[in-house]
Design a protein around this motif. Structure first.
Motif, PDB file in Angstrom:
ATOM      1  N   ALA A   1      48.879  13.676 -17.359  1.00  0.00           N
ATOM      2  CA  ALA A   1      50.199  14.277 -17.542  1.00  0.00           C
ATOM      3  C   ALA A   1      50.100  15.792 -17.658  1.00  0.00           C
ATOM      4  CB  ALA A   1      50.858  13.696 -18.795  1.00  0.00           C
TER       5      ALA A   1
ATOM      6  N   ARG B   1      48.129  17.279 -14.199  1.00  0.00           N
ATOM      7  CA  ARG B   1      48.775  16.896 -12.933  1.00  0.00           C
ATOM      8  C   ARG B   1      47.764  16.789 -11.795  1.00  0.00           C
ATOM      9  NH1 ARG B   1      54.373  17.866 -13.319  1.00  0.00           N
ATOM     10  NH2 ARG B   1      54.920  17.545 -15.512  1.00  0.00           N
ATOM     11  N   SER B   2      46.542  16.412 -12.163  1.00  0.00           N
ATOM     12  CA  SER B   2      45.489  16.301 -11.149  1.00  0.00           C
ATOM     13  C   SER B   2      44.522  15.196 -11.562  1.00  0.00           C
ATOM     14  CB  SER B   2      44.741  17.627 -11.001  1.00  0.00           C
ATOM     15  OG  SER B   2      43.550  17.436 -10.230  1.00  0.00           O
TER      16      SER B   2
END
Length: 861
Positions: A732, A735-736
């Motif tokens: 979260a 984001r990767s």
């Protein structure tokens, strides 16, 4: 998401430095309220049974046994070892009598081995051949016994021996016929000359049976009134037992205490013994390392103030929201100091970095919050999630610790991003002449970047090698190995374990009735792992008819001898001196005519008695104290033993029956292990064998394994929950998926390496040091996040940057907080310190060496 966190952290810091005095005032108010809550609501619950829920199957079995036989629960076993059986018996009786008068401290005081039933019927429990030999020896000693029974004094003893010596002089016997009494009485007389008391073993003299070691041992079982709000719940009772033992004035008798209560009290005392020293040493090391990291008291004092307020607020939360601290949850303080200081260091080092680039104070504080904030927030959430993952587990000890420590991590992060900026604004630290990084590490990272693929392949190989060692990883589930082997309670416990008669590692089974217990006992006794099995029926001797006939024959001959119609009045000192003088002359005469050991002992005894006869009354009084109490007790015991009568279940004494049959009719079956070695595998085999016949069996061998299984399951479940939470959090925030996996990879590698070291070198995992694993996870996640967030923020040379300095000193301060545990005299605490040091070194190496290589190899630009 990290950008959003950075903006929010910057805004929070900006608000704090706009009203720094208000923030500090609110902090002082929070400290005051927290202090009041701690002082008024702080309490301890040292009941180790409360660490596990009562609904667990093995706890329910323990509770059923405790309800049926409450007199067997929470005991202090006082082990009384005497030079003779009689001395041990009289010492135990004296101690029990003294403790009976302290009903304010003790619920029950029992001597299970001193029931009149055993004094009267003890001969019936001998094998028939041994009983025949014993009664023959008693009958052969009839003349001596008769004289002593009629005059149980030093005068009577001298007269009895004198009569035997007259027979020797007439050629009716040899001096060797009284070799045993001569060999026993000579040391006693010589001891009296030296001002000592050295009683002989009268039972052995009369029966010819050398006592087995356990026959020189007696037990006093005490149920103390326990205070679980104290660090050592049974300490008051134990001190009273020691005082009573000393008050008996019996230097030749050894008193020792053992049992769950005594061992737990010693363990808590051992842990607490070095707590103050270790805490002070830890704080001193933390202060030193903070100086090396921050180089200014205007930075160090705000970090320490933030840390102390967070510690106080966390303690208040624990006292208000959780209740009394348990022996594990109280460790939140060490965890908070070790992990909470990390957030302050991260912020302060980042502030030094910004202070170098920005001349103004306030922009530097806001920039520090923006750069350090995302890492601090994510690390706090990850560590707190790891601790809170213990909440759904069955191990209440660490579930409460997890709740308190998890809350503490959130408090530490919040204060580091609010109170710390306000304190820095007021302290106004000086500017920085240079960036607080380590430029010399740029070359190392350049090498890692150039060889990133090869380094990654080497890391994979290392992980595979470490994983290959895991099958030989040992988990020592025995809590006895976590305690100081030199302590009285543990040493005594191990001593008892070595005897088939006294080993505490027995297992108990509840049967619906005594009749139903018989078949179960028979099946248990057939197991090769079981040495013997007992029920109440075991106290009905076998072959009673033949044994009673032997006892009755001896009683018919010895009855009038041991119970004479008249007993001579006690002699005065002059009569005693004359009797000793006469006996000394008779002994000298016969010693001169004989050779060998009996003659030597006779001459020794004659010399000592002659000196005592001519000496002051005090010497004769000491001889009286050495010889007569045991003599009179032995005569009484012989008289009682010859009163044996048929034994049936119905004639067994109620006190004995109550130990084996509950008021509702349920009967206890007790099984003893055949393998008495101090070996976990043997303990496990014995427990499994008994449970194959009686699945609801209970006892130490089972509770140790089941409690350790509960603890292992709690850590596995919490670890799985914590891992899932951390993965979701990283996904979260970053984001990767790639960065999230790269952040976890070094942590997994450090975990595998730590476990491999434990498997190959040691220490083995145990119930104490296993707590290092979630700490490893929390520390590792925090360090990983700091580097990955910096990478995501655009930094490509990590090792030379301030983030590495912050991580390194965070690791060192954590090591100083935890490392002093390795110096503890408590083996469990020391093993925790050792494992923490190993895991911390593995984490630091993985973060500083493995993570940069992985990021350069797989994260790209």
């Amino acid at each position: 998401m990290t950008a959003l966190i950075a903006r929010r952290c910057a805004a929070l810091a900006q608000a704090a430095i706009l009203r720094p005095r208000l923030v500090v005032l609110l902090a002082l108010l929070a400290a005051l309220l927290s202090g009041l809550a701690v002082t008024q609501r702080f309490a301890m619950n040292t009941d180790v049974d409360a660490l596990f829920p009562a609904g667990l199957p093995w706890r329910e079995t323990e509770q059923r046994l405790a309800t049926a036989f409450p007199q067997r629960e929470r005991l202090i076993a006082v082990v009384v070892d005497g030079p003779t059986a009689d001395a041990a018996d009289r010492a135990a009786a004296g101690l029990a009598e003294a403790l009976e008068r302290r009903r304010d401290l003790f619920l029950t005081v029992r001597r299970p081995d001193a029931l009149p039933f055993f004094r009267r019927n003890g001969l019936l429990f001998l094998e028939e051949a041994e009983l025949r030999d014993t009664t023959e020896r008693i009958i052969a000693a009839q003349p001596l016994l008769g004289t002593l029974a009629a005059d149980p004094s030093l005068r009577g003893l001298a007269t009895a021996l004198g009569l035997v010596l007259e027979g020797v002089a007439r050629g009716e016997a040899e001096l060797s016929a009284i070799a045993a009494p001569l060999a026993a009485l000579a040391p006693a007389a010589e001891a009296a000359l030296d001002g000592r008391i050295a009683p002989p073993d009268w039972g052995q003299l009369f029966t010819g049976r050398a006592p087995a070691p356990q026959e020189l041992r007696r037990f006093v079982l005490v149920q103390p009134r326990l205070d679980f709000s104290a660090l050592s719940p049974g300490a008051t009772g134990a001190e009273a037992i020691r005082e009573a033992a000393v008050g008996l004035g019996l230097p030749a008798v050894r008193f020792r205490m053992t049992g769950d209560i005594a061992m737990a009290d010693e363990e808590f005392a051992s842990v607490a013994e070095g707590a103050v020293r270790n805490t002070l040493l830890s704080l001193a090391l933390v202060a030193l390392l903070l100086w090396l990291a921050l180089r200014s008291w205007r930075l160090i004092l705000p970090v320490l103030a933030t840390l102390l307020l967070g510690l106080l607020m966390t303690a208040a939360f624990g006292a208000l929201a959780i209740g009394p601290f348990n022996p594990l949850s109280i460790a939140f303080a060490v965890l908070f100091i070790g992990l909470g200081v990390d957030f302050g260091i991260q912020f302060a080092v980042r502030f030094r970095e910004q202070r170098h680039g920005l001349a103004a104070l306030e922009p530097a504080i806001i920039a520090a919050a923006s750069t350090a904030g995302p890492g601090i927030v994510l690390a706090a959430l990850a560590i707190a999630g790891g601790f809170l993952a213990f909440l759904p587990t069955d191990y209440r000890g660490v579930s409460e610790l997890g709740a308190i420590a998890g809350f503490g991590m959130l408090v530490a992060a919040s204060l580091s991003l609010s109170l710390l900026p306000a304190l820095l604004r007021l302290a106004h630290p000086p500017g920085e002449a240079a960036e607080p990084g380590w430029a010399g590490l740029a070359g190392l990272e350049g090498g890692l970047a150039r060889q990133a693929r090869r380094v990654s392949a080497g890391l994979l190989l290392l992980a595979l090698l470490a994983a290959a060692a895991l099958p030989v990883l040992v988990f020592d589930f025995n809590p006895l190995n976590l305690r100081d082997p030199q302590s009285e309670a543990v040493a005594t416990f191990r001593d008892l374990m070595g005897s088939a008669e006294t080993t505490p590692n027995t297992l108990n089974v509840l049967a619906p009735s005594l009749e139903a217990a018989g078949p179960v006992a028979a099946r248990l006794e057939a197991l090769p792992e079981v040495a013997r099995v007992m029920t109440l029926a075991s106290f009905v001797p076998e072959g009673q008819a033949a044994k009673l006939a032997l006892v009755q024959d001896a009683a018919d001959l010895m009855g009038p001898t041991l119970s004479p119609p008249e007993v001579a009045p006690p002699p005065d000192d002059a009569a005693v001196a004359a009797a000793l003088r006469d006996l000394a002359r008779a002994l000298t005469r016969e010693a001169d005519r004989a050779t060998g050991p009996p003659a030597i002992d006779a001459r020794r005894l004659a010399t000592a008695l002659a000196t005592l006869a001519e000496g002051p009354p005090a010497g004769r009084a000491l001889l009286d104290q050495s010889l007569l109490p045991g003599l009179r007790a032995t005569l009484a015991q012989l008289n009682d033993a010859l009163q044996a009568a048929p034994v049936t279940l119905q004639t067994l004494p109620p006190e004995l029956a109550r130990d084996w049959v509950a008021p509702d009719g349920r009967a206890r079956i007790e099984a003893w292990p055949r393998d008495l070695s101090d070996d976990n595998a043997a303990l496990r085999r014995f427990a499994h064998a008994v449970q194959s016949v009686a699945p609801d069996a209970g006892g130490m061998a089972i509770s140790i394994q089941e409690s350790s299984a509960t603890i292992r399951h709690a850590f596995l479940l919490a670890g799985a929950i914590g891992l899932v939470w951390t993965v979701l959090l990283l996904l979260a925030a970053l984001r990767s998926p790639r960065l999230a996996l790269l952040a976890l990879a070094p942590l997994l590698l450090a975990g595998l390496v730590t476990l491999a070291i434990c498997a190959v070198v040691g220490p083995p995992l145990n119930l104490a040091n296993i707590i290092a694993l979630p700490l490893l996870f929390g520390i590792g996640v925090a360090f990983d996040i700091y580097f990955v967030v910096a990478w995501q923020g655009g930094e490509r040379v990590l090792l030379a940057r301030p983030v590495t300095r912050a991580v390194m000193f965070s690791a060192l301060t954590t090591a100083s907080a935890f490392g002093t545990l390795a110096l503890s005299s408590h083996p469990g605490t020391a093993s925790m310190g050792v494992l923490l040091a190993i895991s911390l070194a593995a984490v630091l190496a993985a973060v500083l060496l493995a993570l940069p290589a992985l990021l350069h190899a797989f994260a790209g630009d």
